[in-house]
Design a protein around this motif. Structure first.
Motif, PDB file in Angstrom:
ATOM      1  N   PRO A  14       0.843  -1.198   0.000  1.00 44.39           N
ATOM      2  CA  PRO A  14       0.000   0.000   0.000  1.00 44.39           C
ATOM      3  C   PRO A  14       0.882   1.254   0.000  1.00 44.39           C
ATOM      4  O   PRO A  14       1.924   1.292   0.646  1.00 44.39           O
ATOM      5  CB  PRO A  14      -0.793  -0.117   1.298  1.00 44.39           C
ATOM      6  CG  PRO A  14      -0.757  -1.563   1.631  1.00 44.39           C
ATOM      7  CD  PRO A  14       0.556  -2.070   1.116  1.00 44.39           C
ATOM      8  N   TYR A  15       0.469   2.236  -0.745  1.00 39.52           N
ATOM      9  CA  TYR A  15       1.248   3.448  -0.921  1.00 39.52           C
ATOM     10  C   TYR A  15       0.794   4.499   0.083  1.00 39.52           C
ATOM     11  O   TYR A  15      -0.303   5.031  -0.017  1.00 39.52           O
ATOM     12  CB  TYR A  15       1.068   3.948  -2.353  1.00 39.52           C
ATOM     13  CG  TYR A  15       2.061   4.995  -2.749  1.00 39.52           C
ATOM     14  CD1 TYR A  15       3.371   4.647  -3.025  1.00 39.52           C
ATOM     15  CD2 TYR A  15       1.689   6.318  -2.827  1.00 39.52           C
ATOM     16  CE1 TYR A  15       4.295   5.602  -3.393  1.00 39.52           C
ATOM     17  CE2 TYR A  15       2.608   7.286  -3.194  1.00 39.52           C
ATOM     18  CZ  TYR A  15       3.912   6.922  -3.474  1.00 39.52           C
ATOM     19  OH  TYR A  15       4.819   7.872  -3.831  1.00 39.52           O
ATOM     20  N   ILE A  16       1.645   4.762   1.063  1.00 44.36           N
ATOM     21  CA  ILE A  16       1.325   5.720   2.114  1.00 44.36           C
ATOM     22  C   ILE A  16       2.070   7.016   1.847  1.00 44.36           C
ATOM     23  O   ILE A  16       3.275   7.021   1.605  1.00 44.36           O
ATOM     24  CB  ILE A  16       1.714   5.165   3.501  1.00 44.36           C
ATOM     25  CG1 ILE A  16       0.957   3.859   3.757  1.00 44.36           C
ATOM     26  CG2 ILE A  16       1.437   6.192   4.585  1.00 44.36           C
ATOM     27  CD1 ILE A  16       1.440   3.094   4.957  1.00 44.36           C
ATOM     28  N   VAL A  17       1.339   8.127   1.883  1.00 44.43           N
ATOM     29  CA  VAL A  17       1.935   9.437   1.646  1.00 44.43           C
ATOM     30  C   VAL A  17       1.805  10.269   2.910  1.00 44.43           C
ATOM     31  O   VAL A  17       0.710  10.401   3.456  1.00 44.43           O
ATOM     32  CB  VAL A  17       1.216  10.169   0.480  1.00 44.43           C
ATOM     33  CG1 VAL A  17       1.777  11.567   0.300  1.00 44.43           C
ATOM     34  CG2 VAL A  17       1.327   9.369  -0.797  1.00 44.43           C
ATOM     35  N   CYS A  18       2.914  10.823   3.359  1.00 44.32           N
ATOM     36  CA  CYS A  18       2.886  11.789   4.455  1.00 44.32           C
ATOM     37  C   CYS A  18       2.984  13.163   3.793  1.00 44.32           C
ATOM     38  O   CYS A  18       4.072  13.634   3.443  1.00 44.32           O
ATOM     39  CB  CYS A  18       4.040  11.564   5.431  1.00 44.32           C
ATOM     40  SG  CYS A  18       4.010  12.750   6.805  1.00 44.32           S
ATOM     41  N   TRP A  19       1.846  13.777   3.568  1.00 45.91           N
ATOM     42  CA  TRP A  19       1.772  15.034   2.821  1.00 45.91           C
ATOM     43  C   TRP A  19       2.593  16.138   3.469  1.00 45.91           C
ATOM     44  O   TRP A  19       3.176  16.979   2.787  1.00 45.91           O
ATOM     45  CB  TRP A  19       0.313  15.453   2.654  1.00 45.91           C
ATOM     46  CG  TRP A  19      -0.427  14.491   1.786  1.00 45.91           C
ATOM     47  CD1 TRP A  19      -1.129  13.396   2.191  1.00 45.91           C
ATOM     48  CD2 TRP A  19      -0.482  14.490   0.359  1.00 45.91           C
ATOM     49  NE1 TRP A  19      -1.624  12.715   1.108  1.00 45.91           N
ATOM     50  CE2 TRP A  19      -1.250  13.376  -0.034  1.00 45.91           C
ATOM     51  CE3 TRP A  19       0.034  15.327  -0.624  1.00 45.91           C
ATOM     52  CZ2 TRP A  19      -1.512  13.079  -1.360  1.00 45.91           C
ATOM     53  CZ3 TRP A  19      -0.226  15.040  -1.957  1.00 45.91           C
ATOM     54  CH2 TRP A  19      -0.988  13.931  -2.315  1.00 45.91           C
ATOM     55  N   ARG A  20       2.655  16.125   4.778  1.00 50.01           N
ATOM     56  CA  ARG A  20       3.393  17.159   5.507  1.00 50.01           C
ATOM     57  C   ARG A  20       4.866  17.181   5.110  1.00 50.01           C
ATOM     58  O   ARG A  20       5.495  18.240   5.086  1.00 50.01           O
ATOM     59  CB  ARG A  20       3.268  16.904   7.016  1.00 50.01           C
ATOM     60  CG  ARG A  20       3.995  17.897   7.876  1.00 50.01           C
ATOM     61  CD  ARG A  20       4.131  17.398   9.291  1.00 50.01           C
ATOM     62  NE  ARG A  20       4.972  16.187   9.248  1.00 50.01           N
ATOM     63  CZ  ARG A  20       5.031  15.289  10.192  1.00 50.01           C
ATOM     64  NH1 ARG A  20       4.303  15.401  11.271  1.00 50.01           N
ATOM     65  NH2 ARG A  20       5.818  14.240  10.089  1.00 50.01           N
ATOM     66  N   ASP A  21       5.437  16.035   4.771  1.00 44.32           N
ATOM     67  CA  ASP A  21       6.868  15.931   4.504  1.00 44.32           C
ATOM     68  C   ASP A  21       7.256  16.135   3.043  1.00 44.32           C
ATOM     69  O   ASP A  21       8.440  16.072   2.711  1.00 44.32           O
ATOM     70  CB  ASP A  21       7.375  14.564   4.967  1.00 44.32           C
ATOM     71  CG  ASP A  21       7.271  14.389   6.473  1.00 44.32           C
ATOM     72  OD1 ASP A  21       7.139  15.399   7.195  1.00 44.32           O
ATOM     73  OD2 ASP A  21       7.312  13.228   6.928  1.00 44.32           O
ATOM     74  N   LEU A  22       6.301  16.382   2.176  1.00 40.26           N
ATOM     75  CA  LEU A  22       6.605  16.491   0.745  1.00 40.26           C
ATOM     76  C   LEU A  22       7.040  17.904   0.362  1.00 40.26           C
ATOM     77  O   LEU A  22       6.488  18.894   0.845  1.00 40.26           O
ATOM     78  CB  LEU A  22       5.382  16.116  -0.090  1.00 40.26           C
ATOM     79  CG  LEU A  22       4.872  14.685   0.056  1.00 40.26           C
ATOM     80  CD1 LEU A  22       3.648  14.488  -0.830  1.00 40.26           C
ATOM     81  CD2 LEU A  22       5.949  13.670  -0.278  1.00 40.26           C
ATOM     82  N   ASP A  23       8.002  17.966  -0.549  1.00 40.36           N
ATOM     83  CA  ASP A  23       8.383  19.261  -1.122  1.00 40.36           C
ATOM     84  C   ASP A  23       7.354  19.610  -2.208  1.00 40.36           C
ATOM     85  O   ASP A  23       6.539  18.768  -2.589  1.00 40.36           O
ATOM     86  CB  ASP A  23       9.807  19.211  -1.687  1.00 40.36           C
ATOM     87  CG  ASP A  23       9.979  18.179  -2.790  1.00 40.36           C
ATOM     88  OD1 ASP A  23       9.208  18.226  -3.786  1.00 40.36           O
ATOM     89  OD2 ASP A  23      10.862  17.318  -2.672  1.00 40.36           O
TER      90      ASP A  23
END
Length: 122
Positions: A14-23
């Motif tokens: 499963p692809y988990i994205v931590c939006w806070r850490d993205l540039d």
């Protein structure tokens, strides 16, 4: 648009994205990837603009909810998923759609109007 026009296969994990850490560049790329799934899901589950307005990428809470739903959906179709996992997804989808409708209502966005979120200062 026919739901069968969209073909998705769950990734290996499963692809988990931590939006806070993205540039900013990664954010744009992830929003495009999420948009593909959102297009499929809104068609498949017949979700209207009252749950997911066209301007959803501009609203953090809606992005987070949709991203979490996609991750859950992907996890339900892994080789090691329990047979009941898809039912769990649908149970949680019902709750998520309620939250999405609440957020969209509070935001005041519609099919044709985007209302930027008010910044709350502390």
């Amino acid at each position: 648009m026919n739901p069968d026009d969209f073909v998705f296969t769950a990734p290996t994990d499963p692809y988990i994205v931590c939006w806070r850490d993205l540039d900013p560049t990664s954010t744009t790329e992830e929003l495009e990837r999420l948009a593909d799934w959102v297009t499929w899901a809104t068609t498949r589950y017949n979700l209207d603009h009252k749950a997911i307005p066209p301007c959803w990428p501009h609203h953090g809470a809606i992005v987070e909810e949709l991203s979490a739903l996609r991750t859950f959906w992907e996890s339900c179709y892994q080789d090691d998923a329990a047979p009941s996992d898809p039912l769990a997804f649908h149970r949680d989808l019902t709750l998520a759609v309620r939250r999405l409708r609440d957020w969209t209502s509070v935001l005041g966005c519609s099919r044709t109007i985007h209302r930027p979120e008010q910044v709350v200062e502390s």
